[in-house]
Design an enzyme around this catalytic site. Structure first.
Site, PDB file in Angstrom:
ATOM      1  CB  SER A 320      -0.850   0.191   1.147  1.00 14.92           C
ATOM      2  OG  SER A 320      -1.985   0.971   1.119  1.00 14.92           O
ATOM      3  CG  ASP A 384      -5.719  -3.724  -3.829  1.00 13.98           C
ATOM      4  OD1 ASP A 384      -6.063  -2.741  -3.556  1.00 13.98           O
ATOM      5  OD2 ASP A 384      -4.562  -4.073  -3.624  1.00 13.98           O
ATOM      6  CG  HIS A 477      -5.497  -2.782  -0.167  1.00 15.39           C
ATOM      7  ND1 HIS A 477      -4.657  -2.710  -1.207  1.00 15.39           N
ATOM      8  CD2 HIS A 477      -4.756  -1.729   1.041  1.00 15.39           C
ATOM      9  CE1 HIS A 477      -3.529  -1.921  -0.696  1.00 15.39           C
ATOM     10  NE2 HIS A 477      -3.716  -1.339   0.590  1.00 15.39           N
TER      11      HIS A 477
END
Length: 495
Positions: A320, A384, A477
């Site tokens: 991320s 995602d 995610h």
């Protein structure tokens, strides 16, 4: 508005989106009258007319971005408190054998109370996926040695799955406190624990920020990620200038500090008088150096370790926001002409990484990370949403670069230039996204039976899958998907 001037006469250009500069009425005016003054209130730019020329055509993106960031700004503290309560509660349940065990311990007066900062207090990310062991330590070391000796690419298709497993597990471990990290590195991974540095961090709202800073001959870079590395502050756009030139020294930073300039930490730094020399001259990461932010802390420690271990190479990784910082770190190393360090770079692996810059930035880094041997791989799982942010469109021009290893929900690997549905938009993708979220929920209930107990998902992870039925891009995610993709992934037969 004048641009930021460089010593050689070139100009730094920038665009900063400031949600706090306008109200809800201005958001509405931006949506209804794109050519009016409402939208302009949210922008600060080095060039006049940037809103009219580029942004007004994508006003709905601006409206959504501003609204999300306004909501997060308003609910920031409540969300932080809620997160702390949820994390404490999850640890309380975990330490007491879940709800039934907790009730029994209450009756017996033997409740185990979680304590933050200890080796038993696990982050929410860690509680979503409790795996701690690496795939295979011996094969990991052999795979790394093979790469170094044969100078091959690092892709999963090249047989370095064990090295990539180390990267994804390290990305997961980075969410934990120092005691947890030290415990896992020493006891589970049987590796040397170098150190823990608690540098400034930001939340995922950065992904909804479209602010950029352009470096001549390099390209545009997302301002939020530069701030997260500690390389400037949008409240003083000139601050990026000093950090984004070759061989930035600690003395220039110490000068800013001594004048009480505001840092991206959100508070005023104290004076650091003993840092009036180049960063190369420091022997260790002191608390004073550590507070100078992530980039300088990591570079200093990395240089020291590489000098001690002359044959060593290093890998940069992250999930991320951490993935964005992972790719920007070598980018700034190149900008600072740290070629000796770059020569020891084994590879960059990111997981669920957002876009960090424009096409020119990718072209600037290609000779160092893409050609002749690929050393930068973006791992993207299915739907995602984070790798699809910030948007890649005519107004903002954020682009990915490097090799994309895309995994579908069957864990089939596809080596592509860009993940499908690159902006997470379009009616034709909507129904498949929700159907896929339903499949992922069913899959989570079966994983323990089809792939063994190591892949069994707990109740908390299944709950996130249920939430994914409403927000499929968010549940996708989770690092559980990335760990499973690395360990179970198979190469597409069509490639």
């Amino acid at each position: 508005m004048a641009t930021t001037q460089l010593k050689n006469g070139d100009d730094f250009r920038y665009l900063v989106v400031r949600p706090g500069k306008g109200g809800i009425r201005d958001v509405f005016r931006c949506w209804v009258w794109p050519d009016g003054d409402g939208g302009r209130r949210f922008f600060e730019s080095s060039e006049e007319g940037v809103f009219d020329a580029k942004v007004s055509g994508s006003r709905w993106i601006i409206v959504v971005s501003v609204l999300i960031r306004k909501v997060i700004a308003i609910l920031g503290k409540p969300l932080e408190w809620t997160g702390n309560v949820v994390e404490f509660t999850l640890n309380l349940l975990s330490m007491n054998a879940n709800l039934l065990g907790l009730l029994c311990n209450i009756v017996r007066g033997e409740v185990v109370v979680p304590r933050r900062g200890t080796e038993t207090f696990i982050s929410t990310v860690g509680l979503l996926d409790g795996r701690m062991d690496l795939l295979n330590e011996e094969k990991l070391l052999k795979g790394t040695t093979d790469f170094v000796s044969e100078e091959r690419g690092l892709g999963l298709e090249m047989g370095n799955r064990y090295l990539v497993d180390l990267c994804v597990m390290a990305s997961k471990l980075s969410y934990e406190n120092e005691k947890v990290i030290q415990n896992i590195v020493l006891r589970y991974w049987k590796m040397h624990f170098v150190g823990f540095y608690n540098c400034w961090n930001d939340d995922w709202s950065t992904d909804f920020d479209y602010s950029w800073y352009e470096i001549p001959e390099v390209g545009k870079i997302h301002i939020g990620f530069l701030e997260a590395l500690g390389l400037g502050n949008r409240n003083d756009t000139n601050s990026f200038n000093g950090h984004l030139q070759a061989k930035t020294s600690i003395s220039s930073i110490a000068s800013d500090v001594s004048h009480g300039s505001t840092s991206p930490f959100g508070h005023t730094k104290s004076t650091i008088s003993n840092l009036d020399q180049n960063i190369e001259h420091f022997d260790e990461v002191t608390p004073e150096v550590e507070q100078l932010t992530a980039y300088y802390t990591v570079k200093l420690q990395l240089r020291r370790l590489l000098m001690e271990h002359r044959n060593a190479k290093f890998v940069v990784t992250g999930h991320s926001l951490g993935g964005a910082l992972a790719i920007l770190f070598p980018t700034v190393l190149v900008l600072h002409k740290e070629m000796e360090i770059m020569g020891r770079l084994l590879g960059v692996y990111t997981f669920g990484q957002p876009r960090v810059g424009n096409k020119q930035l990718g072209q600037f880094m290609e000779p160092y990370l893409v050609n002749p041997i690929p050393r930068y791989f973006r791992v993207v799982y299915c739907n995602d949403i984070v790798p699809r942010l910030p948007y890649d469109n005519k107004a903002f021009l954020f682009k990915h670069f490097g090799v994309c290893l895309y995994y579908d929900s069957l864990f089939i690997e596809h080596k592509v230039d860009e993940e499908p549905n690159k902006n997470f938009l379009g009616i034709r993708y909507l129904i498949p996204e929700y159907l896929n979220a339903l499949w992922e929920l069913l899959r989570s209930l079966l994983m323990g039976y089809t792939h063994g107990p190591e892949y069994k998902e707990g109740w908390f992870c299944i709950l996130v899958r249920v939430i994914g039925l409403a927000f499929p891009g968010i549940s996708a995610h989770c690092l559980t998907n990335y760990i499973d993709s690395v360990r179970l992934g198979k190469k597409s037969q069509s490639l």
